[in-house]
Enzyme design. Structure first.
Site, PDB file in Angstrom:
ATOM      1  CD  GLU A  58      42.471  38.146  40.140  1.00  0.00           C
ATOM      2  OE1 GLU A  58      42.063  38.572  39.046  1.00  0.00           O
ATOM      3  OE2 GLU A  58      43.088  38.843  40.953  1.00  0.00           O
TER       4      GLU A  58
ATOM      5  CG  HIS B  46      40.596  43.629  41.235  1.00  0.00           C
ATOM      6  ND1 HIS B  46      40.104  42.613  42.022  1.00  0.00           N
ATOM      7  CD2 HIS B  46      41.257  43.023  40.224  1.00  0.00           C
ATOM      8  CE1 HIS B  46      40.465  41.454  41.491  1.00  0.00           C
ATOM      9  NE2 HIS B  46      41.158  41.674  40.396  1.00  0.00           N
TER      10      HIS B  46
ATOM     11  CG  HIS C  13      39.662  41.667  35.869  1.00  0.00           C
ATOM     12  ND1 HIS C  13      39.296  40.359  36.044  1.00  0.00           N
ATOM     13  CD2 HIS C  13      40.706  41.865  36.710  1.00  0.00           C
ATOM     14  CE1 HIS C  13      40.075  39.796  36.952  1.00  0.00           C
ATOM     15  NE2 HIS C  13      40.952  40.699  37.367  1.00  0.00           N
ATOM     16  CD  GLU C  14      43.341  44.704  36.809  1.00  0.00           C
ATOM     17  OE1 GLU C  14      43.392  44.968  38.021  1.00  0.00           O
ATOM     18  OE2 GLU C  14      43.655  43.588  36.362  1.00  0.00           O
TER      19      GLU C  14
END
Lengths: 654, 195
Positions: A259, A176, A172-173
């Protein structure tokens, strides 16, 4: 949406953000003006007759200029401070930079997960921070570009999650980082600070007032002065709160959708929704949840993996509700969550490459087409992660441990620049002997033999793995490394194109960290995009084919990948193509718009893979060039480079 | 207008003070991080030495004193390193560590000089591996020490420059101490090698 489009959109979103922010600034200016007018009315009434008119252009102009100057000054200052190094946000929240060579098993597991993800996506391994005082489960990523990025996790995230759940969070990070969110987040942090500072000044003033009235100071201001300071303090505080309210709305509006996108990409990377969903369920059940304790947690609230600060109202939440995020990943979710207290997970032995399925020379043959490569940039899949694991496993253990030590990492990256031809290599090593450090040449020679034992496709990953250790050099040691790189490259004019590009990749990533002011190490006059394109594509065409007719054909195929009629490119004769021209060309092309860079990468692929296939050496050259253009290209999966390296890739240096 | 100017100056001063403070914190973090690099290497070295002594014991039966001296010096250096890791840059801790490390280097040097006289020991594979490992760890320690000293110097210079010095004094940013080492000792330690 591919990487280039996402980057393009990220740029537009920044513009939109700035527009919203300007509205918040305008509101602040009006609020300041109203406060000043009220003050004038109140204080002047004591001395003069009548109330001054509300609209006073001269006064408004002065207030607007000084307020905007203050906000802009503070915002620019803060933006520069956070942009100077990716570590500053994590350090401000009490983070500790993890040693790349840590021996703590939980930290080792985290670093392994991050390293695999970085290799799978073709970016340098980011700095990894631990927030040791945070029992909740949370994480965030900070990054300006591939060379300057950091990932931070809380202690709860480190110890309470299983490896799959941890991998889900890290994926997930990484999404980003790859799609440019992390960069916008930093901008937003800097911008908001300018407005935040007004409120901070107000509370500082009020606090100092409290202190001076309680102390027995002889120089107490008179009642009029006191009420003036009180008024200014309260006014600043209120004005600041208005600004903070608006910026929080902006943060919330910008962040929630992103998100969900990052959750989706994270699942796409790992192909394992259960991991990410498991992490979210543990957050939902845990008493501490994902909340952070650090006093400055608010300023980075839009960075976190999950809500880090309790919002006042649902409208101000920076993240979508947990249950909604879990249901999107796990449609069967009925609301059952983990316990309020969790024990640290039991660790399995961290064996690199346990999950390795992709062995070299696998059966799957993917022809290398410009479109396929373009689509692969910034988009990795589980097969890339499995491949990265097996690649790391195939690096000899000693070398793998060694590149996590600054002292050895330095020798290893220098060894990456040694040419494959023995005579060139000898000349290069001789140039190093003159260096101040008497052991260096010896160490580099030894590192070269170690590198030789590792597979050729592991060379760029080794560079990516070595960067965290190299970032720990002192500035003086970095200066010595630069000198050594210079000597190696200048030692022989016939250094290989691959080695030359690796040198560029290395210096670009290191310079971004050590000299944030100047990102690109190229010098000389600025060139036109069309000329830069001609140089790059000509060099690739010549490098791939000794025969001029074949080179001309490769060049034509490559040029056809560019938007028709936009750039006039022409094949340059082999003699003009030197490495210094390539250096200038790559620096120029690095600065172009993302979509154009996608096209350029496609053209490079076409120039190299004229027969629709590439050798390992060609594939790695493409990846190095892609990195030079600021496009993280995942490793080429096995099966497509079964052919033996035919023509050694070389070019003349200037 | 006068009030505006005063306000502007106050705001500027506040912004400068905060940025100076943040810079000091960053510089301090940097040298502390640099020390943790030394610490990792030192720990590795303190783990190696007992193995080295254990291997040598079988051959150097009549040199018990020398071997015990090595272990004692190693233990002393180990506890000095723990104190230094608890407060890197603190003057007395750094001085103790430097002293204890010098003593350890001397004791190790004496043991290895003795070992030269025992051909069996010189050809022992384990011994060779361990001393090779020790030599490379010495190099890593030296390199990490250089990085640490650079970071300490950057911090010390930073805290003495005006106007940051005002903030440094007010907020109690004490001077940090590097790890000085006598040249001769260092060179001797690096040469720990058999072959």
């Amino acid at each position: 949406m591919d990487f280039f489009e996402a980057q393009e959109r990220a740029r537009h979103r920044t513009g939109w953000l700035i527009a919203l922010f300007s509205l918040a600034v305008a509101g602040t200016v009006l609020a300041v003006y109203a406060a000043v007018w009220l003050a004038l009315v109140y204080f002047l009434n004591h001395r003069f007759e009548g109330i001054p008119a509300f609209w006073n252009f001269d006064l408004f102009w002065r207030i607007a200029v000084s307020t905007i100057a203050l906000i802009a000054g503070v915002s620019i200052h803060k933006t520069r401070a956070v942009s100077a190094s990716a570590d500053s946000v994590a350090l401000g929240l009490g983070g500790r930079l993890l040693d790349p060579n840590t021996r703590d098993p939980y930290e080792r597991r985290l670093l392994n997960v991050v390293e695999e993800m970085a290799i799978a996506s073709g970016v340098p391994v980011p700095a990894v921070h631990l927030l040791p005082a945070e029992p909740g489960i949370n994480a965030f990523a900070v990054g300006l570009d591939a060379s300057r990025s950091a990932v931070a996790v809380t202690d709860g995230c480190l110890r309470l999650l299983s490896r799959d759940e941890l991998q889900g969070v890290i994926a997930h990070e990484f999404s980003h980082l790859l799609n440019g969110d992390a960069r916008i987040n930093l901008r937003l942090l800097g911008l908001v600070h300018g407005i935040l500072v007004i409120g901070l000044l107000g509370s500082m003033l009020l606090r100092s007032l409290g202190r001076s009235s309680s102390s027995s100071s002889r120089r107490k201001p008179g009642p009029a002065g006191l009420s003036a300071v009180l008024f200014i303090g309260v006014a600043l505080y209120l004005i600041g709160s208005i600004g903070v309210f608006f910026t929080r709305l902006i943060k919330a509006a910008v962040n929630r959708q992103r998100e969900l996108l990052a959750d989706a990409s994270g699942v796409q990377f790992t192909r394992n929704p259960a991991g990410l969903a498991g992490a979210l369920k543990k957050i939902g059940g845990l008493d501490q949840g994902s909340r952070l304790l650090a006093p400055r947690a608010e300023e980075a609230s839009h960075f976190y993996f999950s809500e880090g600060v309790r919002p006042f109202a649902a409208l101000m939440s920076t993240h979508p509700p947990l249950a909604e995020r879990i249901r999107l990943l796990d449609p069967q979710f009925a609301g059952e969550l983990g316990g309020g207290q969790l024990e640290p997970v039991a660790l399995e032995q961290e064996v690199p490459g346990v999950a390795a399925v992709a062995a070299p020379g696998g059966a799957r043959a993917i022809p290398l087409r410009p479109n396929a490569v373009r689509a692969s940039v910034g988009a990795l899949g589980d097969q890339h992660i499995a491949y990265a694991q097996s690649l790391v496993a195939r690096i000899p253990q000693r070398l793998r441990d060694a590149i996590r030590e600054p002292w050895v990492a330095r020798a290893v990256v220098l060894a990456l620049l040694l040419d494959s031809k023995p005579e060139t290599r000898t000349a290069q090593l001789n140039a190093l002997v003159a260096h101040d450090d008497p052991h260096l040449a010896d160490n580099v020679a030894r590192a070269w033999s170690a590198l030789h034992a590792a597979p050729a496709e592991a060379r760029l990953p080794i560079l990516d793995l070595a960067l965290p250790a190299l970032r720990r050099l002192s500035p003086a040691q970095y200066g010595e490394l630069r000198t050594a790189v210079d000597r190696l490259i200048r030692a022989d004019s016939r250094i290989g194109l691959f080695e030359y590009t690796v040198q560029r990749v290395l210096l670009r990533h290191l310079a971004a960290h050590f000299e944030p002011g100047r990102v690109d190490p190229a010098t000389g006059p600025r060139v036109e995009v069309a000329d830069a394109l001609s140089v790059l594509l000509s060099m690739l065409a010549h490098a791939g084919a000794a025969d001029p007719a074949k080179a001309a054909r490769a060049f034509r195929v490559a040029a056809a990948e560019l938007s028709p009629g936009r750039f006039h490119v022409s094949l340059l004769p082999r003699e003009i193509c030197d490495l210094r021209a390539l250096d200038r060309a790559l620096s120029r092309l690095r600065d172009t718009a993302p979509r154009l860079r996608g096209e350029i990468l496609g053209a490079c692929v076409a120039a190299v893979a004229t027969d629709g296939e590439v050798t390992i050496a060609e594939g790695e050259l493409l990846r190095a060039i892609s990195d030079s253009l600021g496009c993280p290209m995942p490793p080429l999966l096995p099966g497509q480079h079964l052919a033996a390296p035919a023509e050694p890739i070389r070019a003349r240096a200037g | 207008m006068m009030g505006m100017i005063v306000l502007a100056i106050l705001i500027l001063a506040a912004v400068l003070a905060v940025s100076a403070y943040n810079r000091l914190i960053e510089l301090r973090n940097r040298y502390k991080n640099a020390f943790s690099q030394i610490d990792v290497q030192l720990k590795r070295r303190y783990d190696l030495i007992p193995n080295l002594v254990e291997t040598a014991k079988g051959y150097l039966r009549h040199e018990r004193q020398t071997l015990e001296a090595v272990i004692a010096a190693r233990n002393q250096a180990h506890s000095a390193a723990q104190r230094a890791a608890a407060s890197p840059g603190e003057a007395s801790a750094m001085k103790d560590l430097s002293g204890a490390e010098t003593a350890l280097g001397g004791a190790l040097g004496r043991m290895l000089a003795l070992a030269e006289a025992y051909p069996d020991l010189k050809s022992n594979t384990t011994m060779n591996q361990l001393s090779e490992e020790l030599a490379s760890t010495e190099n890593k320690v030296a390199f990490a020490r250089q990085a640490y000293n650079d970071a300490v110097m950057a911090y010390n210079t930073g805290r003495e420059v005006f106007p940051t010095s005002i903030i440094a004094n007010m907020a109690g940013f004490a001077e940090a101490r590097g790890w000085e080492i006598e040249r001769a000792v260092e060179r001797e330690a690096v040469k720990v090698s058999f072959a």
